[in-house]
Design an enzyme around this catalytic site. Structure first.
Site, mmCIF file in Angstrom:
data_model
loop_
_atom_site.group_PDB
_atom_site.id
_atom_site.type_symbol
_atom_site.label_atom_id
_atom_site.label_comp_id
_atom_site.label_asym_id
_atom_site.label_seq_id
_atom_site.Cartn_x
_atom_site.Cartn_y
_atom_site.Cartn_z
ATOM 1 N N HIS A 9 -24.889 50.020 21.688
ATOM 2 C CA HIS A 9 -25.035 49.026 22.758
ATOM 3 C C HIS A 9 -23.872 49.100 23.765
ATOM 4 O O HIS A 9 -22.845 49.739 23.505
ATOM 5 C CB HIS A 9 -25.080 47.620 22.144
ATOM 6 N N THR A 12 -19.044 44.467 25.025
ATOM 7 C CA THR A 12 -18.937 43.007 24.997
ATOM 8 C C THR A 12 -17.467 42.632 25.171
ATOM 9 O O THR A 12 -16.580 43.478 25.083
ATOM 10 C CB THR A 12 -19.437 42.439 23.650
ATOM 11 N N ASP A 13 -17.217 41.349 25.382
ATOM 12 C CA ASP A 13 -15.818 40.892 25.461
ATOM 13 C C ASP A 13 -15.093 41.147 24.147
ATOM 14 O O ASP A 13 -13.907 41.470 24.133
ATOM 15 C CB ASP A 13 -15.759 39.400 25.814
ATOM 16 N N ASN A 15 -15.667 43.649 22.098
ATOM 17 C CA ASN A 15 -15.299 45.071 22.107
ATOM 18 C C ASN A 15 -14.005 45.263 22.882
ATOM 19 O O ASN A 15 -13.100 45.981 22.446
ATOM 20 C CB ASN A 15 -16.378 45.915 22.789
ATOM 21 N N GLY A 22 -19.406 42.342 13.725
ATOM 22 C CA GLY A 22 -20.316 42.188 12.594
ATOM 23 C C GLY A 22 -21.629 41.579 13.028
ATOM 24 O O GLY A 22 -22.241 42.029 13.995
ATOM 25 N N GLU A 83 -25.552 45.378 12.833
ATOM 26 C CA GLU A 83 -24.230 45.868 12.452
ATOM 27 C C GLU A 83 -23.909 45.446 11.021
ATOM 28 O O GLU A 83 -24.508 44.521 10.469
ATOM 29 C CB GLU A 83 -23.186 45.316 13.438
ATOM 30 N N LYS A 94 -8.126 44.227 15.672
ATOM 31 C CA LYS A 94 -7.519 45.359 14.977
ATOM 32 C C LYS A 94 -6.070 45.050 14.628
ATOM 33 O O LYS A 94 -5.570 45.454 13.576
ATOM 34 C CB LYS A 94 -7.606 46.618 15.833
#
EC number: 5.4.2.11
Length: 198
Positions: A9, A12-13, A15, A22, A83, A94
């Site tokens: 896809h 997104t914000d 990402n 998830g 996902e 992260k």
């Protein structure tokens, strides 16, 4: 034989923030919407028969925007293409994962049995995704299917079909922003070509 052309896809914000999504139903940001529109234009010359997508909004909206350029193909949704469920680690960045590095590393060295606390394992993701593909192939024999899904889904498929154990030291088989071809024949899946330019 059914041929699946698989892609992730748009952005997104979450990402952008390097945050684990998830099953969280995040939406595409404007960059992600534009990515999807451009992918649609790049794929417009392909003769896909239909689109198969995860129901999560970031995937289904990507499919809708890509489909605008493809001539509104039949659209199918399967929850098994969602996902990986990251359980208690959902929503962490992260950087926050790095703070619990020992716990994360222990899981990473389990390969396909990697499982976030209260989440699902990579092997469970692989099993449900393979079931979805094989079932869809049974109903759409000989078709070319564009699949819009998630990074975790693409990883488990390509690692497994490449014969890799999904260990931290493995070189990831796929690159971001590419199309990956998977073939279904006689109730089996095989890796065709990966990292095809869009």
């Amino acid at each position: 034989m059914t041929t699946f052309f698989c892609m992730r896809h748009g952005q997104t914000d979450w990402n952008q923030d390097k945050r684990i999504q998830g099953h969280t139903d995040t939406e595409l940001n404007e960059t992600g919407r534009e990515m999807a529109r451009q992918w649609g234009k790049a794929l417009a010359d392909n003769s896909f028969d239909c689109i198969l997508t995860s129901p999560l909004l970031r995937a289904s909206l990507t499919a809708d925007l890509v489909n605008e350029a493809l001539g509104t193909l039949p659209l199918h949704t399967d929850a098994r293409l969602m996902e990986q469920d990251w359980g208690q680690w959902t929503g962490l960045t992260k950087a926050e994962l790095a703070e619990i590095r020992k716990q994360v590393k222990t899981q990473e060295y389990k390969g396909f049995e990697f499982r976030p606390p209260a989440g699902e394992s990579r092997n469970e993701v692989l099993m449900r995704v393979c079931d979805a593909f094989l079932e869809f192939a049974d109903d759409h024999a000989g078709k070319k299917v564009l699949v819009i899904t998630h990074n975790g889904v693409l990883k488990v498929l390509t690692y497994a079909l490449s014969g890799l154990d999904f260990m931290p030291d493995d070189t990831p088989p796929i690159k971001p922003g590419c199309l990956h071809r998977i073939e279904s024949f006689e109730n089996e899946l095989a890796l065709g070509e990966i990292n095809m330019e869009l």
